[in-house]
Write an enzyme that holds these catalytic residues in place. Structure first.
Site, PDB file in Angstrom:
ATOM      1  CB  SER A 134      -0.903   0.022   1.243  1.00 29.51           C
ATOM      2  OG  SER A 134      -1.590   1.256   1.357  1.00 29.51           O
ATOM      3  CE1 TYR A 147      -3.892  -2.026   4.853  1.00 27.58           C
ATOM      4  CE2 TYR A 147      -3.326   0.244   4.354  1.00 27.58           C
ATOM      5  CZ  TYR A 147      -3.696  -1.020   3.929  1.00 27.58           C
ATOM      6  OH  TYR A 147      -3.856  -1.275   2.590  1.00 27.58           O
ATOM      7  CB  ALA A 149       3.426  -0.465  11.302  1.00 26.49           C
ATOM      8  CB  SER A 150       0.994  -4.359   8.563  1.00 26.51           C
ATOM      9  OG  SER A 150       0.016  -3.745   7.749  1.00 26.51           O
ATOM     10  CE  LYS A 151      -1.344  -3.833   3.390  1.00 26.17           C
ATOM     11  NZ  LYS A 151      -1.527  -5.157   2.769  1.00 26.17           N
TER      12      LYS A 151
END
Length: 246
Positions: A134, A147, A149-151
């Site tokens: 993303s 979100y 941080a995860s991407k």
């Protein structure tokens, strides 16, 4: 005949990717937790065959189970596409620990475990992996801490896996969509005081002047899986209508 496992293929970008792959004659194992939406996809006629399986990628055992089921269904695996994701939006003080953990489980751990489980089969076919990142990995936005941080982690995972698997003939890339018109963004819109004003504000910042369509991202994913991108690995390709460039 090639075979693709699409994790999270029941809705949005995943659904568009399943349709594009099957239209090109690829057989698809669709792994998703949304059974009714997955059945809708499976009911559509296309040259490529499709098998649907219920897999909750928040469960640490689900990725390997999905890979095993795909291999049982089609006896080979050429591609793994991960479009499943979790998007929680909340103010910092109200952002629950459980939401953080769930986001990391679905958005980072599951792609890693899918790649781990599929590596041997993909090496046999000199296959490829595409994750869905993303533009949130490249820019800040209120309330999307887990979100984003995860991407960001997924982009780093893409690079590491690409280097790890290159010697076995397996390519690993990511797509990084911007604002795509799918229900996945509903948590963000519902958190806004004025959804219409928020949407208009975002669209005016996109140089192409609109949100993207899921089919446009799916076309990029199919390209990254195919022979035309045979020398491309370890990349996270942004598809955002020019937003990050503006």
């Amino acid at each position: 005949m090639t075979v693709a496992l699409v994790a999270g293929g029941a809705t949005g970008i995943g659904r568009a990717t399943v349709r594009a792959l099957r239209a090109a004659g690829t057989d698809v194992y669709l792994a998703d937790v949304n059974d009714s939406a997955a059945r809708e996809v499976a009911d559509q006629e296309a040259p490529g065959r499709i098998v649907v399986g219920h897999h909750d990628l928040a469960d640490r055992h689900a990725p390997k189970a999905a890979v095993d089921a795909a291999l049982e269904a089609f006896e080979r695996l050429d591609h793994v596409v991960v479009t499943a994701g979790l998007h929680v939006v909340a103010p910092l003080e109200a952002f629950a620990f459980e939401a953080w953990e769930a986001t990391m489980a679905v958005n980072v751990r599951a792609p890693y475990l899918l790649a781990q489980a599929a590596a041997a089969a993909l090496a046999d076919t000199r296959g490829s992996i595409v994750f869905t990142g993303s533009t949130a990995a490249h820019r800040g936005s209120p309330g999307t801490f887990a979100y984003a941080a995860s991407k960001g982690a997924l982009i780093s995972l893409t690079r590491s896996l690409a280097v790890e698997l290159a010697g076995r003939g397996v390519r690993v890339n990511s797509v990084c969509p911007g604002w795509i018109d799918t229900p996945f963004n509903d948590p963000y819109w519902s958190a806004q005081a004025d959804t219409e004003a928020a949407l208009n504000g975002i669209v005016t910042r996109v140089p192409l002047g609109r949100q993207g369509d899921p089919e446009e991202v799916a076309a990029l994913i199919v390209y990254l899986l195919g022979p035309g991108s045979a020398y491309l690995t370890g990349q996270s390709v942004v598809i955002d209508g020019g937003l990050l460039s503006a």
